[in-house]
Design a protein around this motif. Sequence first.
Motif, short mmCIF file in Angstrom:
data_model
loop_
_atom_site.label_atom_id
_atom_site.label_comp_id
_atom_site.label_asym_id
_atom_site.label_seq_id
_atom_site.Cartn_x
_atom_site.Cartn_y
_atom_site.Cartn_z
N SER A 21 4.21 -5.41 6.41
CA SER A 21 4.56 -4.09 5.86
C SER A 21 3.51 -3.04 6.22
O SER A 21 3.82 -1.83 6.26
CB SER A 21 4.72 -4.17 4.34
OG SER A 21 3.51 -4.61 3.73
N ARG A 55 4.35 -0.88 9.14
CA ARG A 55 5.32 0.19 8.86
C ARG A 55 4.74 1.25 7.94
O ARG A 55 5.45 2.17 7.52
CB ARG A 55 6.57 -0.42 8.22
CG ARG A 55 7.25 -1.50 9.06
CD ARG A 55 8.59 -1.90 8.47
NE ARG A 55 8.46 -2.49 7.14
CZ ARG A 55 8.28 -3.80 6.91
NH1 ARG A 55 8.20 -4.65 7.94
NH2 ARG A 55 8.18 -4.27 5.68
N GLU A 89 3.67 0.75 4.83
CA GLU A 89 4.32 0.55 3.54
C GLU A 89 3.49 -0.29 2.57
O GLU A 89 4.04 -0.91 1.65
CB GLU A 89 5.69 -0.11 3.75
CG GLU A 89 6.67 0.77 4.52
CD GLU A 89 7.98 0.07 4.83
OE1 GLU A 89 8.09 -1.14 4.49
OE2 GLU A 89 8.88 0.71 5.39
N GLU A 97 -1.26 -6.91 -1.99
CA GLU A 97 -0.63 -7.84 -1.07
C GLU A 97 -1.59 -8.95 -0.66
O GLU A 97 -1.18 -10.10 -0.44
CB GLU A 97 -0.13 -7.09 0.17
CG GLU A 97 0.96 -6.05 -0.11
CD GLU A 97 0.41 -4.68 -0.43
OE1 GLU A 97 1.17 -3.69 -0.34
OE2 GLU A 97 -0.80 -4.56 -0.79
#
Length: 328
Positions: free
Chosen positions: A45, A48, A50, A133
């Motif tokens: 992610s 991107r 994100e 994350e």
Amino acid sequence: MKLALYLPNFRDEVTLKELEDLTALAEDRDFDSVWTLDRICVPESSDRGELQYPFGMMSDLPNALPVVARGKWFQGMTLIPWLAAKTQKVRIGMSIIDTPYRSPGVLAAELATQDHLSGGRLNVGVGSGWMPEEFAAASVPQLFPRRHGHVRETIEIMQGIWSNELFEYHGEFADFPPSGFGHKPVQQPPPIYFSGLKDPKRSAKRIAKYGLQGWIGIQDSPEDIKRWKGEMERELGELGRGFPDGFDMCSMIWFVITDEPMDQTPAGKATNLLAGSAQQIEDILKRYKEAGMTMPLLWPPFRDVPTAKTIDDIKRLTEEIMPKVNAA
């Protein structure tokens, strides 16, 4: 002013030979220390843009890491014993160990062994981490809201294990009976640097309570260093204390010497601080010195600057620029 090298073990692609060559140069040029970077993973992610938070929780930067998810890079902690074997005099450490990814007792014992492997040249940098994350990848998502408390307990456990034949601890993140953990470090104790606690009152309390040896920031301007050092000094004064002898004020700063002057207009953490012409870098290093910085961690760019260029830049820095800075 001392110099430190922030090894580019975290970039799109890096080889052991490149890390070895940079480390050998730092040792040859009498750098104070060489540091690796702690990174567990790069979520896809991130490619991107994100991620939940911007890089390092710094609002001026994108919600992405500067390295692609499929990048070829090395784990910083695993490199420390290798660096110990490759060097004789330069100090080594990781900036910064994200303590929530590691059991405090295990970490303390492993660092003691690393200090022996390096002959007493280990620096211990600790911080809390910033990327949810990554906490998930380390199987500790539940620690994210309490990550700063985890750092505090880790410091207490490290210092307890390092200074006692038997040690017990009963806290929020670790609970164990009186136990031995093997060899004590060569250094009594290894110096502990901290990062990520942007609260001068709490920082001063930690410095005073634990005898911390240094603070490491990221992309801090001379004005940032002067303000942050002054605020911590004021808070330490309120506690009837001062900075420990030899306390280091440091910052990890992207470093490259360019042929032409760079735009150094302030742009938050994205500002070109040690990226510019030789004259620009000389000027800002003098400002850092006046502001109270004792040791910049020179951080090669993540991409577009080959290691050979960084090697040339370090040679030029030590031969041409630092004599003028230190004479100022």
